[in-house]
Design a protein around this motif. Structure first.
Motif, mmCIF file in Angstrom:
data_model
loop_
_atom_site.group_PDB
_atom_site.id
_atom_site.type_symbol
_atom_site.label_atom_id
_atom_site.label_comp_id
_atom_site.label_asym_id
_atom_site.label_seq_id
_atom_site.Cartn_x
_atom_site.Cartn_y
_atom_site.Cartn_z
ATOM 1 N N TYR B 7 1.233 -1.038 -0.254
ATOM 2 C CA TYR B 7 0.084 0.050 0.198
ATOM 3 C C TYR B 7 0.877 0.874 -0.232
ATOM 4 N N ALA B 8 1.639 1.371 0.670
ATOM 5 C CA ALA B 8 2.964 2.439 0.813
ATOM 6 C C ALA B 8 3.380 2.873 -0.944
ATOM 7 N N GLN B 9 3.613 1.503 -1.773
ATOM 8 C CA GLN B 9 4.351 1.908 -2.589
ATOM 9 C C GLN B 9 2.925 1.937 -3.874
ATOM 10 N N ILE B 10 1.479 1.966 -3.929
ATOM 11 C CA ILE B 10 0.636 2.239 -4.321
ATOM 12 C C ILE B 10 0.433 3.788 -3.957
ATOM 13 N N GLN B 11 0.384 4.139 -2.162
ATOM 14 C CA GLN B 11 0.877 5.657 -2.288
ATOM 15 C C GLN B 11 1.565 6.365 -2.840
ATOM 16 N N HIS B 12 2.557 5.268 -3.057
ATOM 17 C CA HIS B 12 4.446 6.601 -3.256
ATOM 18 C C HIS B 12 4.265 6.471 -4.811
ATOM 19 N N LYS B 13 3.653 5.725 -5.626
ATOM 20 C CA LYS B 13 3.240 5.742 -7.003
ATOM 21 C C LYS B 13 2.239 6.656 -7.404
ATOM 22 N N GLN B 14 1.116 6.704 -6.591
ATOM 23 C CA GLN B 14 -0.239 7.124 -6.687
ATOM 24 C C GLN B 14 -0.698 6.114 -8.090
ATOM 25 N N SER B 15 -0.642 4.618 -8.082
ATOM 26 C CA SER B 15 -0.424 3.506 -9.429
ATOM 27 C C SER B 15 -1.599 2.765 -8.487
ATOM 28 N N PHE B 16 -1.732 1.323 -9.264
ATOM 29 C CA PHE B 16 -2.142 -0.162 -8.638
ATOM 30 C C PHE B 16 -1.882 -0.466 -9.892
ATOM 31 N N LEU B 17 -1.027 -0.024 -10.426
ATOM 32 C CA LEU B 17 -0.694 -1.050 -12.049
ATOM 33 C C LEU B 17 -0.016 -2.531 -11.860
ATOM 34 N N ALA B 251 6.577 3.893 -26.063
ATOM 35 C CA ALA B 251 5.665 3.365 -25.890
ATOM 36 C C ALA B 251 5.223 2.353 -25.143
ATOM 37 N N ALA B 252 6.627 1.856 -24.145
ATOM 38 C CA ALA B 252 5.243 1.133 -22.703
ATOM 39 C C ALA B 252 5.111 2.000 -21.883
ATOM 40 N N LYS B 253 5.781 2.781 -21.736
ATOM 41 C CA LYS B 253 5.902 4.049 -20.879
ATOM 42 C C LYS B 253 4.822 4.595 -21.053
ATOM 43 N N LYS B 254 4.728 5.566 -22.456
ATOM 44 C CA LYS B 254 3.934 5.928 -22.317
ATOM 45 C C LYS B 254 1.769 5.752 -21.747
ATOM 46 N N GLU B 255 2.325 4.084 -21.959
ATOM 47 C CA GLU B 255 0.581 3.283 -22.150
ATOM 48 C C GLU B 255 0.840 3.035 -20.764
ATOM 49 N N ALA B 256 1.794 3.220 -19.648
ATOM 50 C CA ALA B 256 2.039 3.005 -18.038
ATOM 51 C C ALA B 256 1.419 4.201 -17.715
ATOM 52 N N GLN B 257 1.555 5.046 -17.986
ATOM 53 C CA GLN B 257 1.522 6.497 -17.491
ATOM 54 C C GLN B 257 0.075 6.680 -17.846
ATOM 55 N N LYS B 258 -0.596 6.227 -18.693
ATOM 56 C CA LYS B 258 -2.101 6.763 -19.018
ATOM 57 C C LYS B 258 -2.593 5.807 -17.753
ATOM 58 N N LEU B 259 -2.014 4.580 -17.795
ATOM 59 C CA LEU B 259 -2.599 3.829 -16.809
ATOM 60 C C LEU B 259 -3.010 4.362 -15.307
ATOM 61 N N GLN B 260 -1.750 5.244 -14.867
ATOM 62 C CA GLN B 260 -1.753 6.027 -13.782
ATOM 63 C C GLN B 260 -2.240 6.556 -13.903
ATOM 64 N N THR B 261 -2.532 7.982 -14.595
ATOM 65 C CA THR B 261 -3.457 9.017 -14.402
ATOM 66 C C THR B 261 -4.487 8.905 -14.318
ATOM 67 N N SER B 262 -4.735 7.409 -14.924
ATOM 68 C CA SER B 262 -6.891 6.923 -14.197
ATOM 69 C C SER B 262 -6.749 6.628 -12.763
ATOM 70 N N MET B 263 -5.320 5.786 -12.982
ATOM 71 C CA MET B 263 -5.335 4.806 -11.437
ATOM 72 C C MET B 263 -5.504 6.528 -10.485
ATOM 73 N N GLU B 264 -4.545 6.698 -10.322
ATOM 74 C CA GLU B 264 -4.882 7.842 -9.670
ATOM 75 C C GLU B 264 -5.940 8.892 -9.560
ATOM 76 N N LYS B 265 -6.553 9.022 -10.245
ATOM 77 C CA LYS B 265 -8.235 9.675 -10.275
ATOM 78 C C LYS B 265 -8.803 8.918 -8.791
ATOM 79 N N LEU B 266 -8.755 7.762 -9.561
ATOM 80 C CA LEU B 266 -9.527 6.528 -8.927
ATOM 81 C C LEU B 266 -9.813 6.251 -7.260
#
Lengths: 272, 272
Positions: B7-17, B251-266
């Motif tokens: 959970y600490a990593q999830i908070q740090h990266k604002q991502s659950f990817l 390209a992989a980074k961009k996809e991961a960033q897109k998901l991270q952005t959505s995950m941060e909002k969620l």
């Protein structure tokens, strides 16, 4: 290998014995540890000792994966050492979504040239069917296992009273044929084998649990045998660890011979 | 790795990817094939590109077994390349009788130092519990998968109307704790995730099927998130094959960033 080729071997050897090649370094005779590949040396000796009695060999993958990357080489060498006319089973209990199951199938059927692989059915048809697309190869589905935990889910009855293992048989028998599908059925309950046979009279059954796990060979034959035998009965520890001394191969042979003698009688009594 | 460390990593990266490291030689950029170990080179680049967005990495074992004995070395090298503070999952779907499951646990937890392994529940408690005896390690049980075949058995209802996947949750949650057990729950049905949460409010869920398999990230979060996030959402092909050219890592980074952005909002919307 076709089902009639398997049955021809059963008739030739008057045996339906499968030997489980599941060795661990802690249990093989200590003097083998100075060999370059102790497990392969052990397997070779067990194979040489039991080849007149065994129609199938079944390495359990866990035992090779536990050795690290070298374990796959040991497994590959063991498989190459086995003669062409025995049935070889990768006891891997794999099963994943379709394209991933295809990769497993390629790993075991093409990279390693096993005849068969054990498959867990929980994920359903698309996790099993990729294994059925390889000419002359077999998927052996877990139906009713012989461990204590088999009661947790495999015996849960649906609204019609059909236990889960029977639903696995009913559905999956339509995915393949008795020429490419077998089933794992534990030997700890004779009556269960009878109910399995009512659903799949023709398929081969791979039966673990005779010996160390306490099943009765006679009951298995009485309830499970069909006109082409239809049984492969596995013994692992009872054979490979019959002795932990320098006479381990000789002791393994004696155990295999005992089982073969019983199996010959049962073939005469129940087969056909 | 403990659940609070995750959970600490999830908070740090604002991502659950979770990134699925499932590469095949046929699909990675052709110019990598001249490398000594193309798959490892590919994995390294994907890890470097996604490490700011991913809290977990999940190699599927089939992809490495299909490479032959060298595949295990590639896997081992990949695992060693991953930093200590990401959660590592061996997607192996193992499960066998007790002493054999212990060998699998040793192979993945000790030989290879994975944090977690996916486990098929069909054989019941004694096939699962050996994985729960390793301090700081996790068993991730298949409950409701996202493939078509999940409907064959996982949805069969017992006499009380409880589907098999719910029986798996009900029984197995007593074998371990939310500190050593997670569950695979497919993302293709939001309502199913809701019914899973009613049985196991606290456990982490590993959710495949967002992206290529068609699940909705928003639905997964709405129905599946708990006070400590409680979700690891996997993407494999959508990230690792975002481009098949020299820009694949970018390209992989961009996809991961897109998901991270959505995950941060969620996370802001539903977590807590």
């Amino acid at each position: 290998m076709t089902s009639s080729e398997i049955y021809a071997q059963i008739q030739h050897k008057q045996s339906f014995l499968c030997v489980g090649l599941d060795p661990v370094l802690e249990k093989i005779p200590g003097y083998l540890l100075k060999e370059k590949d102790p497990i392969f040396t052990f397997n070779k000796a067990i194979i040489d000792a039991t080849i007149d009695q065994a129609v199938a060999y079944k390495p359990n993958l866990a035992f090779y994966e536990a050795l690290g990357p070298g374990g796959w080489e040991t497994l590959q060498k063991t498989l190459e050492y086995l003669p062409e006319n025995v049935f070889t089973i990768a006891d891997a209990k794999r099963g994943d979504i379709g394209n991933t199951s295809t990769l497993y199938a390629k790993a075991f059927f093409e990279q390693m040239n096993f005849d068969a692989i054990t498959v867990a059915p929980y994920m359903g048809e698309d996790s099993v069917s990729p294994f059925l697309k390889f000419e002359g190869k077999w998927a052996i589905l877990l139906a009713l296992t012989s461990n204590r935990g088999s009661q947790d889910f495999q015996l849960i009855e649906d609204k019609k009273g059909t236990p889960l293992f029977a639903s696995v048989l009913e559905k999956s028998k339509l995915w393949g044929t008795p020429q490419n599908t077998m089933y794992v059925v534990g030997a700890t309950r004779g009556s269960a084998i009878q109910s399995v046979r009512e659903i799949i009279p023709e398929h081969f059954l791979l039966v673990p649990g005779v010996g160390a796990q306490g099943g009765s060979l006679e009951e298995v034959a009485r309830y499970g045998m069909n006109a082409s035998c239809g049984l492969l009965v596995n013994s692992s520890r009872g054979i490979i660890y019959a002795s932990s001394n320098r006479d381990f191969a000789e002791a393994a042979k004696k155990e295999a011979q005992k089982l073969q003698t019983s199996m010959e009688k049962l073939l005469n009594q129940y087969c056909g």
